[in-house]
Design a protein around this motif. Structure first.
Motif, PDB file in Angstrom:
ATOM      1  N   LEU A 305      -4.021  10.451  -8.071  1.00 20.11           N
ATOM      2  CA  LEU A 305      -5.176   9.676  -7.630  1.00 20.11           C
ATOM      3  C   LEU A 305      -4.807   8.207  -7.445  1.00 20.11           C
ATOM      4  CD1 LEU A 305      -8.194   9.640  -6.950  1.00 20.11           C
ATOM      5  CD2 LEU A 305      -8.652   9.222  -9.378  1.00 20.11           C
ATOM      6  N   ASN A 306      -3.997   7.666  -8.357  1.00 21.82           N
ATOM      7  CA  ASN A 306      -3.560   6.286  -8.214  1.00 21.82           C
ATOM      8  C   ASN A 306      -2.766   6.104  -6.922  1.00 21.82           C
ATOM      9  OD1 ASN A 306      -0.881   4.391  -8.972  1.00 21.82           O
ATOM     10  ND2 ASN A 306      -2.870   3.442  -9.336  1.00 21.82           N
ATOM     11  N   PHE A 307      -1.904   7.078  -6.615  1.00 25.37           N
ATOM     12  CA  PHE A 307      -1.118   7.027  -5.383  1.00 25.37           C
ATOM     13  C   PHE A 307      -2.027   7.041  -4.159  1.00 25.37           C
ATOM     14  CE2 PHE A 307       1.127   9.627  -2.075  1.00 25.37           C
ATOM     15  CZ  PHE A 307       2.034   8.651  -1.675  1.00 25.37           C
ATOM     16  N   VAL A 308      -3.000   7.935  -4.148  1.00 24.97           N
ATOM     17  CA  VAL A 308      -3.928   8.036  -3.016  1.00 24.97           C
ATOM     18  C   VAL A 308      -4.722   6.741  -2.851  1.00 24.97           C
ATOM     19  CG1 VAL A 308      -6.038   9.181  -2.208  1.00 24.97           C
ATOM     20  CG2 VAL A 308      -4.103  10.543  -3.047  1.00 24.97           C
ATOM     21  N   LYS A 309      -5.244   6.221  -3.945  1.00 25.75           N
ATOM     22  CA  LYS A 309      -6.023   4.986  -3.884  1.00 25.75           C
ATOM     23  C   LYS A 309      -5.158   3.818  -3.402  1.00 25.75           C
ATOM     24  CE  LYS A 309     -10.012   6.475  -5.563  1.00 25.75           C
ATOM     25  NZ  LYS A 309     -11.251   6.477  -4.737  1.00 25.75           N
ATOM     26  N   ALA A 310      -3.909   3.776  -3.847  1.00 19.13           N
ATOM     27  CA  ALA A 310      -3.006   2.702  -3.417  1.00 19.13           C
ATOM     28  C   ALA A 310      -2.723   2.816  -1.926  1.00 19.13           C
ATOM     29  CB  ALA A 310      -1.711   2.754  -4.214  1.00 19.13           C
ATOM     30  N   CYS A 311      -2.543   4.033  -1.434  1.00 20.43           N
ATOM     31  CA  CYS A 311      -2.307   4.230  -0.001  1.00 20.43           C
ATOM     32  C   CYS A 311      -3.517   3.793   0.821  1.00 20.43           C
ATOM     33  CB  CYS A 311      -1.995   5.700   0.289  1.00 20.43           C
ATOM     34  SG  CYS A 311      -0.391   6.249  -0.362  1.00 20.43           S
ATOM     35  N   ARG A 312      -4.696   3.906   0.249  1.00 24.43           N
ATOM     36  CA  ARG A 312      -5.924   3.476   0.926  1.00 24.43           C
ATOM     37  C   ARG A 312      -6.178   1.975   0.765  1.00 24.43           C
ATOM     38  NH1 ARG A 312      -9.766   6.888   2.591  1.00 24.43           N
ATOM     39  NH2 ARG A 312      -9.530   9.128   2.264  1.00 24.43           N
ATOM     40  N   GLY A 313      -5.365   1.316  -0.026  1.00 22.51           N
ATOM     41  CA  GLY A 313      -5.576  -0.103  -0.284  1.00 22.51           C
ATOM     42  C   GLY A 313      -6.678  -0.372  -1.276  1.00 22.51           C
ATOM     43  N   GLU A 314      -7.010   0.632  -2.102  1.00 26.64           N
ATOM     44  CA  GLU A 314      -8.108   0.516  -3.050  1.00 26.64           C
ATOM     45  C   GLU A 314      -7.640   0.319  -4.486  1.00 26.64           C
ATOM     46  OE1 GLU A 314     -10.235   4.123  -2.442  1.00 26.64           O
ATOM     47  OE2 GLU A 314     -10.878   3.607  -0.402  1.00 26.64           O
ATOM     48  N   ALA A 315      -6.332   0.354  -4.714  1.00 35.45           N
ATOM     49  CA  ALA A 315      -5.792   0.194  -6.067  1.00 35.45           C
ATOM     50  C   ALA A 315      -4.363  -0.302  -5.967  1.00 35.45           C
ATOM     51  CB  ALA A 315      -5.848   1.516  -6.830  1.00 35.45           C
ATOM     52  N   GLU A 316      -3.865  -0.862  -7.073  1.00 41.42           N
ATOM     53  CA  GLU A 316      -2.471  -1.272  -7.143  1.00 41.42           C
ATOM     54  C   GLU A 316      -1.629  -0.085  -7.604  1.00 41.42           C
ATOM     55  OE1 GLU A 316       0.339  -4.532  -9.504  1.00 41.42           O
ATOM     56  OE2 GLU A 316      -1.846  -4.714  -9.542  1.00 41.42           O
ATOM     57  N   LEU A 317      -0.512   0.141  -6.957  1.00 46.29           N
ATOM     58  CA  LEU A 317       0.360   1.238  -7.315  1.00 46.29           C
ATOM     59  C   LEU A 317       0.942   0.995  -8.703  1.00 46.29           C
ATOM     60  CD1 LEU A 317       1.529   3.858  -6.025  1.00 46.29           C
ATOM     61  CD2 LEU A 317       3.513   2.488  -5.333  1.00 46.29           C
ATOM     62  N   LEU A 318       0.744   1.941  -9.610  1.00 46.41           N
ATOM     63  CA  LEU A 318       1.189   1.744 -10.992  1.00 46.41           C
ATOM     64  C   LEU A 318       2.702   1.923 -11.133  1.00 46.41           C
ATOM     65  CD1 LEU A 318       0.387   1.153 -13.909  1.00 46.41           C
ATOM     66  CD2 LEU A 318       0.071   3.610 -14.244  1.00 46.41           C
ATOM     67  N   VAL A 319       3.259   2.937 -10.475  1.00 43.96           N
ATOM     68  CA  VAL A 319       4.700   3.205 -10.550  1.00 43.96           C
ATOM     69  C   VAL A 319       5.322   2.854  -9.203  1.00 43.96           C
ATOM     70  CG1 VAL A 319       6.485   4.934 -10.956  1.00 43.96           C
ATOM     71  CG2 VAL A 319       4.304   5.072 -12.201  1.00 43.96           C
ATOM     72  N   THR A 320       6.184   1.857  -9.174  1.00 49.73           N
ATOM     73  CA  THR A 320       6.755   1.383  -7.916  1.00 49.73           C
ATOM     74  C   THR A 320       8.186   1.886  -7.723  1.00 49.73           C
ATOM     75  OG1 THR A 320       7.721  -0.643  -8.828  1.00 49.73           O
ATOM     76  CG2 THR A 320       5.383  -0.721  -8.165  1.00 49.73           C
TER      77      THR A 320
END
Length: 346
Positions: A305-320
């Motif tokens: 979910l974090n990955f999906v949200k980050a791809c949408r620009g809605e969250a910061e990617l936790l694991v880079t």
């Protein structure tokens, strides 16, 4: 916003039990448009079972035909690099299962490719998404630990050699328990330590139990095909004077069937991660604090979910990608030190 079009490379256990069902549960966020596997029957069955419209035996063909927005890489470690590189080159954001690859060079090249393509690259270090880790990271950022000078990480199994897949094949996996379960503990440790510069690494590894037949708690393994370590013990010293120890095993003569923990030692506060507890001093009294409310749902789901949200620009990617490369560098150095029988300076 339209659903993200997702494709899955690899139709094995982790894809079927985690990636596919978790994406299907995100009905408003993601649609799985294709899956591929070198074993076309595995791809076909996974597609049929989950309503995935297209299946392939070649990931390049799939990328060309279904044009996904995001790609999940769920193949054995040896094949991570090619799948990730090609997916980034096709303009996709990528979530790859841990570890990043077989070598630090691969991880570094993938990181640079993601930067060049301006696409996100993340790895499946799902334990990082736990509430226990979030609590301790917040304390570290707030300075509550003071100076963190030592972290002890361990994930030990008494007889937990996987009796399936390629987990005992060094050519495919790149190693044994260190690259399989130890990477999770290394990832959490250096995340909390804020990635200090590495000075040197020292390690010993052993394969005395895995090369003979024995009791298996995770299925039976073939000792004649066992060519990875069954345990590894390492020490990492950083240039700021702090240090990290790592102990992990598939097979070890210990009491518990499985023991997993990470301990943090700072000059103001100490902590244990599994379960989350802190140990300190307040008003001339020693204090121990538990965090019983730190309950987690499916961490694999939280990772995706974090990955999906980050791809949408809605969250910061936790694991880079950069963090993944750092962990891969430690893994490579630990294996090199255990092979050479001497410390490795970085």
């Amino acid at each position: 916003m339209a659903k993200l079009r997702a494709a899955i490379i690899g139709a094995g256990q982790i894809a079927r039990k985690s990636h596919i069902p978790n994406y299907l549960s995100m009905g408003d966020e993601v649609e799985i448009v294709g899956i591929c596997d070198r074993n076309i029957e595995a791809a076909m069955s996974a597609a049929a079972e989950n309503g995935i419209p297209d299946w392939f035996s070649d990931h390049k063909e799939m990328l060309k035909m279904v044009k996904p927005d995001i790609v999940n890489v769920c193949v054995p470690n040896k094949f991570h690099y090619a799948a990730v590189f090609d997916s980034l080159d096709a303009g996709c954001h990528v979530l790859c299962e841990k570890p990043p690859g077989i070598s630090y060079k691969e991880a570094e090249l993938m990181m640079k490719k993601s930067e060049e393509c301006k696409r996100l690259l993340s790895y499946g270090f799902h334990l990082r998404h736990g509430e226990n880790v979030r609590i301790m990271k917040e304390k570290a950022l707030n300075g509550e630990f003071g100076q963190i000078y030592f972290v002890k990480a361990e994930w030990l199994r008494r007889r937990g050699i996987p009796g399936w897949g390629n987990f005992t094949n060094s050519d495919i996996q790149g190693g044994g328990p260190l690259i399989d379960i130890g990477v999770h503990m290394l990832d959490i440790a250096v995340y909390l330590m804020d990635y200090p510069e590495i000075d040197h690494v020292s390690a010993t590894s052993h394969d005395l139990i895995g090369k003979r037949k024995g009791v298996g708690l995770m299925g039976d393994w073939d000792p004649d095909k066992f060519n990875v370590e069954d345990s590894l013990f390492g020490f990492i010293r950083f240039k700021d004077g702090s240090s990290l120890s790592i102990s992990n095993s598939f097979a070890l003569n210990m009491k518990e069937k499985d023991r997993k923990n990470l301990e943090i030692y700072g000059d103001r506060l100490g902590a244990s991660i599994f379960p989350p507890e802190t140990f300190g001093e307040e008003r001339s009294m020693l204090t121990n604090t538990e965090y019983p409310f730190a309950k987690d749902d499916d961490l694999h789901f939280k990772s995706l979910l974090n990955f999906v949200k980050a791809c949408r620009g809605e969250a910061e990617l936790l694991v880079t990608a950069k963090q993944g490369a750092y962990v891969q560098k430690m893994v490579e150095a630990l294996y090199e030190s255990s092979l050479r029988g001497e410390p490795v300076r970085l």
